[in-house]
Design a protein around this motif. Structure first.
Motif, short mmCIF file in Angstrom:
data_model
loop_
_atom_site.label_atom_id
_atom_site.label_comp_id
_atom_site.label_asym_id
_atom_site.label_seq_id
_atom_site.Cartn_x
_atom_site.Cartn_y
_atom_site.Cartn_z
N VAL A 28 0.81 -1.23 0.00
CA VAL A 28 0.00 0.00 0.00
C VAL A 28 0.84 1.27 0.00
CG1 VAL A 28 -2.00 -1.08 1.08
CG2 VAL A 28 -0.23 -0.08 2.52
N ASN A 29 2.14 1.17 0.01
CA ASN A 29 3.01 2.35 0.01
C ASN A 29 3.37 2.71 -1.43
OD1 ASN A 29 4.66 4.43 0.71
ND2 ASN A 29 6.33 3.16 1.46
N ASP A 30 2.37 3.21 -2.16
CA ASP A 30 2.58 3.52 -3.57
C ASP A 30 2.21 4.96 -3.92
OD1 ASP A 30 -0.16 3.41 -3.36
OD2 ASP A 30 -0.43 1.75 -4.76
N HIS A 34 -5.59 4.55 -0.03
CA HIS A 34 -6.16 3.20 0.03
C HIS A 34 -7.17 3.12 1.16
CE1 HIS A 34 -3.50 1.40 -2.92
NE2 HIS A 34 -2.53 2.10 -2.38
N HIS A 35 -8.24 2.38 0.92
CA HIS A 35 -9.20 2.06 1.96
C HIS A 35 -8.76 0.73 2.55
CE1 HIS A 35 -12.90 0.43 3.72
NE2 HIS A 35 -13.23 1.69 3.91
N VAL A 36 -8.49 0.70 3.86
CA VAL A 36 -8.00 -0.49 4.53
C VAL A 36 -9.01 -0.88 5.60
CG1 VAL A 36 -6.12 -1.43 5.93
CG2 VAL A 36 -5.61 0.21 4.11
N THR A 105 -18.85 1.68 1.82
CA THR A 105 -18.22 2.83 2.46
C THR A 105 -17.04 3.37 1.68
OG1 THR A 105 -16.82 1.42 3.84
CG2 THR A 105 -18.94 2.09 4.77
N LEU A 106 -16.73 2.78 0.54
CA LEU A 106 -15.59 3.27 -0.28
C LEU A 106 -15.93 4.61 -0.92
CD1 LEU A 106 -14.34 0.04 -2.05
CD2 LEU A 106 -13.41 1.15 -0.06
#
Length: 106
Positions: A28-30, A34-36, A105-106
């Motif tokens: 996710v480090n891009d 991001h939704h996590v 919820t996105l």
């Protein structure tokens, strides 16, 4: 929920035993948002990234508790390791959300 070791992936842990944690596979480090989501329903622990199931496994027991404050972006048990980035719209639910509810919820 935290960074999985020294990787760019997410780890979700519920405490209560050495097997009640899960390391994700999606990095996710891009530079993107991001939704996590981490979900525990009493029998399975799951990580969703952007509504996609990243990882899951069997887990059991109660969610661990302690007397530490809840902090966003820092570990109260090991201070000084602050998250270097942006966090937005944090939610803690009192029920295990389904994939469909997470997608809503996105």
């Amino acid at each position: 929920m935290q960074r999985f070791g020294y990787t760019n992936r997410i780890e979700f842990a519920i405490g209560g035993g050495p097997d009640n944690y899960l390391g994700g596979q999606i990095e996710v480090n891009d530079g993107e948002w991001h939704h996590v989501a981490g979900v525990y329903d009493g029998t399975q622990i799951k990580i969703y990234i952007d509504g996609v199931l990243d990882s899951e496994k069997y887990a059991n027991g109660l969610i661990g508790s302690n007397n530490h404050d809840v902090l966003i972006g820092e570990n109260p048990q090991s201070t000084g390791r602050k998250f270097s980035g942006q966090i937005d719209e944090v939610r803690i639910w009192d029920k295990a959300r389904t994939k469909e509810e997470i997608l809503d919820t996105l």
